[in-house]
Design a protein around this motif. Structure first.
Motif, PDB file in Angstrom:
ATOM      1  N   SER A  80      18.239  -1.552  -8.666  1.00 13.94           N
ATOM      2  CA  SER A  80      18.455  -0.958  -7.467  1.00 13.94           C
ATOM      3  C   SER A  80      19.861  -0.886  -7.474  1.00 13.94           C
ATOM      4  O   SER A  80      20.869  -1.441  -8.168  1.00 13.94           O
ATOM      5  N   SER A  82      21.684  -2.234  -5.119  1.00 12.77           N
ATOM      6  CA  SER A  82      22.330  -3.533  -4.583  1.00 12.77           C
ATOM      7  C   SER A  82      22.828  -4.408  -5.909  1.00 12.77           C
ATOM      8  O   SER A  82      23.902  -5.021  -6.014  1.00 12.77           O
ATOM      9  N   ASP A  83      21.855  -4.208  -7.019  1.00 14.85           N
ATOM     10  CA  ASP A  83      22.071  -4.970  -8.228  1.00 14.85           C
ATOM     11  C   ASP A  83      23.314  -4.406  -8.916  1.00 14.85           C
ATOM     12  O   ASP A  83      24.415  -5.048  -9.413  1.00 14.85           O
ATOM     13  N   ASN A 103      28.470  -0.153   0.822  1.00 15.34           N
ATOM     14  CA  ASN A 103      27.627   0.400  -0.351  1.00 15.34           C
ATOM     15  C   ASN A 103      27.293   1.735   0.022  1.00 15.34           C
ATOM     16  O   ASN A 103      26.383   2.019   0.975  1.00 15.34           O
ATOM     17  N   ILE A 130      24.239  -8.527   7.116  1.00 18.74           N
ATOM     18  CA  ILE A 130      24.172  -7.041   6.592  1.00 18.74           C
ATOM     19  C   ILE A 130      24.168  -6.093   7.795  1.00 18.74           C
ATOM     20  O   ILE A 130      23.691  -6.338   8.744  1.00 18.74           O
ATOM     21  N   THR A 132      23.942  -1.875   8.856  1.00 19.70           N
ATOM     22  CA  THR A 132      23.324  -0.515   8.172  1.00 19.70           C
ATOM     23  C   THR A 132      23.716   0.376   9.400  1.00 19.70           C
ATOM     24  O   THR A 132      24.105  -0.001  10.483  1.00 19.70           O
ATOM     25  N   TYR A 185      24.711   0.587   3.373  1.00 19.33           N
ATOM     26  CA  TYR A 185      24.784  -1.027   3.926  1.00 19.33           C
ATOM     27  C   TYR A 185      26.167  -1.421   3.832  1.00 19.33           C
ATOM     28  O   TYR A 185      26.999  -1.128   2.845  1.00 19.33           O
ATOM     29  N   TYR A 187      27.782  -5.367   3.709  1.00 23.36           N
ATOM     30  CA  TYR A 187      27.480  -6.753   3.396  1.00 23.36           C
ATOM     31  C   TYR A 187      28.674  -7.751   3.623  1.00 23.36           C
ATOM     32  O   TYR A 187      29.748  -7.390   3.065  1.00 23.36           O
ATOM     33  N   LEU A 192      25.759 -10.469   0.156  1.00 21.06           N
ATOM     34  CA  LEU A 192      25.178  -9.911  -0.961  1.00 21.06           C
ATOM     35  C   LEU A 192      24.823 -10.769  -2.109  1.00 21.06           C
ATOM     36  O   LEU A 192      23.814 -10.430  -2.986  1.00 21.06           O
ATOM     37  N   VAL A 196      20.977 -10.886  -3.905  1.00 21.27           N
ATOM     38  CA  VAL A 196      20.622 -10.523  -5.430  1.00 21.27           C
ATOM     39  C   VAL A 196      20.064 -11.502  -6.043  1.00 21.27           C
ATOM     40  O   VAL A 196      19.512 -11.056  -7.162  1.00 21.27           O
ATOM     41  N   GLU A 210      13.579  -2.069   0.135  1.00 28.16           N
ATOM     42  CA  GLU A 210      14.203  -3.413  -0.522  1.00 28.16           C
ATOM     43  C   GLU A 210      14.670  -4.307   0.736  1.00 28.16           C
ATOM     44  O   GLU A 210      14.800  -5.507   0.675  1.00 28.16           O
ATOM     45  N   GLN A 211      15.285  -3.663   1.682  1.00 29.40           N
ATOM     46  CA  GLN A 211      15.897  -4.444   2.836  1.00 29.40           C
ATOM     47  C   GLN A 211      14.873  -5.285   3.513  1.00 29.40           C
ATOM     48  O   GLN A 211      15.495  -6.167   4.130  1.00 29.40           O
TER      49      GLN A 211
END
Length: 249
Positions: A80, A82-83, A103, A130, A132, A185, A187, A192, A196, A210-211
Motif C-alpha cells: 500500500s 501508506s506503507d 500523501n 487523519i 482527506t 491523505y 496524517y 501514521l 501501519v 484501506e481507510q
C-alpha cells in the motif's frame, strides 16, 4: 496546540514502477516531463512543506533527482501507499522534524496546488487524526458506480465533514447529496505510525478500502470538501487527457 506549518510538514509522493494497465507509468512523458515530476511540481507549488518522492525503481529515482526534487528508495514489496510513505518518512526525516505528513498519489499530474493545501486544513483540529478530501457527486452514474468510493459523513461546517464510513455502495440512503472520496491523505505523524501497525480490518477487506482500517480502530478522519476530483492517470486514455490539460497550460 501544534498546527501544520511549512517547517513541520512533509509531502510524500509514492511512485511504483509496476502498473498492469500502464507499464512504466511514473516515467510517462507529459508536456515534456515525467509524470512523477509533474506531480512533484504540483506539490512544490502547494507550498505546504518539503517534497520527497518515495520510489521503488532506480530509473524513477534518477528522473526525480535529475529535475531537482528529493527522492528516496523504498521496498518493492510494499502492498500500500501508506506503507511506502511510512518507510520513506524514516529515510527522509530521521530527525523526526515532520509532525504532519501529506500523501499525494503519484498519478495525479494535473492536481491543483490548492487542492493539496486543502488536505491539511482538518488537522487544525487537534481531535482529527487523519485528513482527506471529498467532492459532491454531480453525475448520476457515479452514484451507483462501485469504482467511485463514497464517504458517509456528519457535517462539521459548510466545507468539512467527519467521516463515519467509506463505501463502494450508494450511500447514504434518501434525499440529499452524495460525496465522492478523493484518496489524498494528511496524517499526524503519530496517526501514521499507529495506522501501519494495524492489521487489515474486517470491513476494509470486505470493501477493499484501506481507510476503513483506521475508522474501525477508532481513529478520526475528517474530510475537506473541494470543488473537483483530480484526474488520476490509470489508463492510456487518462494519460492523453493529462497531456492535453498540461500541454494547454
Amino acid at each position: 496546540m501544534t498546527i501544520p506549518t511549512f517547517d513541520n510538514t512533509i509531502v510524500l509522493i509514492p511512485a511504483r514502477m509496476a502498473s498492469t494497465r500502464l507499464p512504466g507509468k511514473p516515467l510517462a512523458d507529459i508536456a515534456g516531463l515525467p509524470m512523477i515530476v509533474q506531480v512533484a511540481k504540483r506539490a512544490f507549488e502547494a507550498g505546504i512543506g518539503r517534497v520527497t518522492v518515495a520510489v521503488d525503481h532506480q530509473d524513477i529515482l534518477d528522473a526525480v533527482r535529475a529535475h531537482g526534487f528529493d527522492a528516496v528508495m523504498t521496498k518493492v514489496t510494499h502492498q500500500s501507499g501508506s506503507d511506502r510513505i511510512f518507510e520513506a518518512l524514516g529515510h527522509a526525516d530521521p530527525e523526526r522534524r515532520a509532525e504532519f505528513i501529506v500523501n499525494v498519489q503519484g498519478d495525479l499530474p494535473t492536481i491543483e496546488p490548492e487542492t493539496i493545501r486543502a488536505s491539511l486544513r482538518p488537522l487544525g483540529d487537534e481531535a482529527t487524526d487523519i485528513a482527506t478530501l471529498t467532492v459532491e457527486i454531480t453525475h448520476e452514474d457515479e452514484k451507483t458506480n462501485p469504482n467511485v468510493v463514497k464517504i458517509v459523513g456528519s457535517a462539521l461546517s459548510a466545507s468539512r465533514m467527519r467521516a463515519l464510513y467509506f463505501t463502494r455502495a450508494t450511500a447514504p440512503y434518501g434525499n440529499g447529496p452524495l460525496y465522492h472520496h478523493i484518496g489524498l491523505y494528511a496524517y499526524r505523524r503519530a496517526a501514521l505510525e499507529r495506522f501501519v501497525t494495524l492489521a487489515p480490518s474486517t470491513l476494509e477487506k470486505r470493501e477493499s478500502l484501506e481507510q476503513l482500517r483506521a475508522l474501525e480502530a477508532g481513529m478520526r478522519i475528517d474530510a475537506e470538501i473541494v470543488d473537483s476530483v483530480p484526474l488520476g492517470v490509470d489508463t492510456p486514455a487518462d494519460l492523453e487527457r493529462a497531456r492535453a490539460i498540461l500541454g494547454n497550460k
